[in-house]
Design an enzyme around this catalytic site. Structure first.
Site, PDB file in Angstrom:
ATOM      1  N   GLU A 181      44.227  25.664  33.937  1.00 28.85           N
ATOM      2  CA  GLU A 181      43.556  25.776  35.226  1.00 28.85           C
ATOM      3  C   GLU A 181      42.033  25.723  35.042  1.00 28.85           C
ATOM      4  OE1 GLU A 181      43.698  29.470  37.501  1.00 28.85           O
ATOM      5  OE2 GLU A 181      44.516  28.318  39.162  1.00 28.85           O
ATOM      6  N   GLU A 210      31.359  36.487  33.852  1.00 39.16           N
ATOM      7  CA  GLU A 210      31.131  37.555  32.873  1.00 39.16           C
ATOM      8  C   GLU A 210      32.384  37.796  32.028  1.00 39.16           C
ATOM      9  OE1 GLU A 210      30.170  37.634  36.069  1.00 39.16           O
ATOM     10  OE2 GLU A 210      28.026  37.462  35.657  1.00 39.16           O
ATOM     11  N   SER A 247      45.215  40.521  41.965  1.00 38.18           N
ATOM     12  CA  SER A 247      44.153  41.531  42.058  1.00 38.18           C
ATOM     13  C   SER A 247      44.560  42.688  42.959  1.00 38.18           C
ATOM     14  CB  SER A 247      42.880  40.909  42.635  1.00 38.18           C
ATOM     15  OG  SER A 247      42.376  39.943  41.775  1.00 38.18           O
TER      16      SER A 247
END
Lengths: 386, 378
Positions: A244, A370, A129
């Protein structure tokens, strides 16, 4: 080393019993069911103990020093890990780097890095990220430019768990700005001691320092540290995610919150409260139903079938259920629901706040709920693109 | 039965149901509200010929002696096509009760006729709303000429409008009696209330109805136990029907999302609707996983407590999911979804009828709480 043992040839119950007895007798009692992740200092003795027994990397093939467990046995290993309340170590080397190098790396990279992970010499963290690339990860802008034999990296990574304990970082970097976003990303390995790397820790809402922001200012890494082909980093990053999600979707963590709820309910005699019983029953049944859904995927894995994008539903439902449980736990604590630390009620220790904090990021990390819904919409329901 | 046989049976059943469902005309279902013909005996006979009425019945009476999981395939497939015939009430509820009978000659006679489609029995066990307790009844059976004389009233009887006779539970000095009462027995009268989906809820009034000793199906604790088990089994197969209902309703809705254009785009490209569709899909998949687990539990014939807990899990989850999915199907269709012409309305109404039968979500959560949570709590 017990590498000669073929664990997959054992029957499930024998293997489970062996894992259980090993974890129960050897894992330090004071580190069971911890609120946050373990620091490297806390982890290291257990890491080395696992390594010595050959049990550190259950998911790696035997020839690379792993246990070589088949998926069914691997699930048992996880289940027993969670059952014993074993803390989350800075385990990126085992869970991500190892499998990535084994599948996409070359012999030199495997020879250089895998033994150091097993020996506890290298502790890895994940640089995915960025401040402006969270859910939209493919828009990442940290850039690597080849200069002679080295890539020069500039940019910044964020939410890098345990970067302050890590010796190495694997990063997704932009190596081509002229193509579709996903096609211009590469996967690089970097030593955290390289000049130009700085970091700051970020205190999370629970008050723990688990993640960091890492800054790259003309950081140089040798081109031999490129994993896979240039501009194929996106495929590598995506390749390991589905398995995962099965782990994240396990009902074990919500079950731990449920056990706290149970203790609280008995201590506060909440089973006389019809309003509480309604919600408790609903959540207990949700938890059982999550078990049914999880088991369906476990059976699939045991049959050797690949997990498809529909696995995302498991993460969505598991994390939603986990949060609802944590919220009911706080509400049912009444005044105690605002206590920052664990409380003692009728002689029973109950930690109301920890499940709230541990459940909260579950709907955000690893692709927010989401994003999981976007995945299900696009790849499973095949609804049209916006 | 070997694994191979069981897979083969399942495939055969599944294929026959799919073929049958393809030929179903929803126009008939749409007209049920006026026609009140929830059971077409010609269709019923066809279902018998396909073996569906005998899926669970023991082989010695002409049945297939298969498992609940097999029955669920048939029920789910027919529900997708909104077939209104009372298959589950007859082939599960009545069949289970009859198969437990200790009255061998009555059992053989009734089961054989049931399986062939010649006899349609309705099980009249319930008297008050909102309970699954087989003992909460006032129907009285008093000894009379070696048999009984029966007085009382039964409610919510499924399949009663076309029934040839009733399986009735009653209290007697010797405990519960399960009795066979032919439709034309003197003193037996029925009346009907229309249900949301056009099917009929029967009330059976019995006034001094004589039941000969030969028509006693089962007595005492065995009768009550058999009925309770049959109800749980039926609730799980009804859950399979609910899965069929939600599955088809979601399919229709997803198709609509892909084709209906507003603001120059298919409405399925809007994230608000995509995420809602995904949440419905998750509930559908969850229901399927729970149903499969609970069928396996019941097919294993566990103790009563385990059996009831599993039945409640299935019925609660599948009911809530079916209601949610079918109601949201209306919403995602917009105004057209609220019209008589739109098929999703038919699915909403069947979902409501199935939800209310043998315990809705709330009723099953309460029952689950009672045995799984509150017993011994505090």
């Amino acid at each position: 080393m017990s590498a000669a043992i073929d664990f997959n040839a054992m029957d499930d119950e024998t293997f489970r019993a062996e894992a259980r007895s090993f974890f129960e007798s050897e894992y330090p009692a004071e580190l069971r069911f911890m609120a946050g992740r373990l620091s490297w200092a806390e982890s290291k003795p257990w890491w080395m103990k696992l390594s010595k027994k050959g049990w550190l990397a259950p998911n790696w093939p035997v020839e690379h020093g792993g246990m070589g467990l088949d998926p069914g046995k691997l699930i048992i290993y996880w289940e027993e890990t969670e059952r014993a309340g074993i803390g989350r170590m800075p385990d990126q080397g085992v869970t991500m780097v190892g499998p990535t190098l084994i599948r996409f790396g070359n012999d030199a990279q495997r020879a250089k890095y895998l033994p150091k992970i097993l020996a506890g010499e290298n502790v890895w963290c994940q640089g995915y990220s960025e401040p402006n690339a969270g859910s939209d990860l493919a828009s990442l802008r940290t850039e690597a430019v080849l200069d002679g034999d080295e890539y020069v990296i500039n940019g910044s990574k964020i939410w890098t768990s345990m970067a302050h304990h890590a010796t190495n970082i694997y990063v997704l970097v932009r190596t081509d700005k002229s193509v579709k976003q996903q096609r211009g990303i590469s996967f690089l390995l970097v030593d955290m001691k390289t000049p130009g790397i700085t970091f700051r820790t970020i205190r999370n809402i629970a008050g723990h320092e688990e993640f960091c922001q890492v800054f790259f200012d003309n950081v140089r890494t040798h081109k031999d540290n490129l994993v896979g082909k240039l501009n194929e980093g996106w495929t590598i990053a995506k390749g390991l995610l589905t398995f995962e999600r099965l782990n994240i979707g396990s009902p074990r963590r919500p079950l731990q919150a449920f056990e706290q709820l149970d203790t609280l309910a008995h201590a506060r005699k909440l089973f006389d409260d019809a309003g509480f019983v309604d919600r408790y029953t609903q959540l207990k049944m949700d938890l059982n139903d999550l078990g049914s859904l999880y088991q369906r995927y476990v059976e699939k894995v045991r049959r050797g079938e690949a997990l498809g994008p529909d696995i995302s539903m498991l993460k969505v439902f598991a994390m939603d259920t986990y949060q609802k449980l944590a919220e009911l736990l706080l509400e049912s604590g009444a005044e105690y629901g605002a206590f920052a630390e664990g409380v003692k009620l009728e002689g029973e220790a109950v930690d109301l706040m920890t499940p709230f904090y541990t459940s909260r990021p579950g709907t955000i990390y690893g692709g927010s709920n989401e994003i999981q819904r976007n995945i299900l919409s696009k790849y499973v329901l095949q609804l049209p693109a916006a | 039965m070997t694994q191979h046989d069981s897979t083969e049976h399942r495939e055969m059943l599944s294929n026959s149901v799919t073929d049958f469902a393809r030929g179903v005309d929803l126009a008939r279902v749409r007209k049920l509200r006026e026609s009140r013909t929830e059971c077409d005996r010609a269709v019923w006979k066809q279902m018998a010929d396909l073996g569906w009425l005998g899926v669970l019945a023991p082989e010695q009476y002409g049945g297939m002696g298969l498992k609940l999981a097999d029955m669920a395939i048939v029920a789910q497939g027919l529900a997708r096509a909104l077939v209104p015939e009372p298959l589950t009430a007859v082939a599960v509820l009545a069949t289970r009760v009859l198969a437990d009978s200790t009255n061998e000659s009555l059992k053989a006679k009734l089961l054989e006729a049931l399986i062939s489609g010649d006899l349609l029995p309705a099980t009249a066990w319930q008297e008050e709303a909102g309970t699954l307790d087989v003992h909460k009844i006032n129907m009285q059976a008093t000894p009379f000429e070696g048999g009984f004389r029966v007085n009382g009233s039964k409610r919510f009887v499924v399949g009663a409008s076309h029934a040839d006779g009733y399986i009735v539970s009653a209290n007697s000095a010797a405990g519960m009696q399960l009795l066979w009462i032919p439709q034309d027995a003197a003193g037996a009268a029925t009346q009907f209330d229309a249900l949301a989906d056009g099917r009929l809820s029967g009330t059976l009034n019995l006034s001094n109805v004589s039941v000969a000793k030969e028509n006693i199906i089962n007595s005492g604790a065995a009768a009550a136990g058999s009925l309770a088990r049959a109800i749980d089994h039926t609730a799980v197969v009804a859950s399979a029907e609910l899965c069929g209902i939600m599955g088809r309703s979601l399919e229709i809705t997803l198709e609509y999302l892909k084709t209906r254009v507003q603001f120059g785009k298919p409405i399925g490209s809007f994230q608000a609707l995509q995420h809602r569709a995904v949440d419905l899909y998750i509930q559908q998949e969850l229901s399927g996983a729970v149903l499969a687990d609970c069928l396996a539990v019941l097919d294993n014939e566990p103790d009563d407590k385990t059996r009831s807990a599993a039945a409640s899990r299935a019925k609660a989850r599948c009911t809530d999911a079916a209601l949610l999915i079918t109601r949201q199907s209306i919403q995602m269709h917009g105004a057209i979804g609220f019209t008589e012409d739109c098929d999703v309305g038919l699915y909403v109404k069947r979902a409501m009828t199935l939800a209310a039968w043998l315990g809705n979500g709330n009723a099953h959560r309460r029952r689950y709480a009672k045995t799984e949570i509150l017993e011994g709590a505090n």
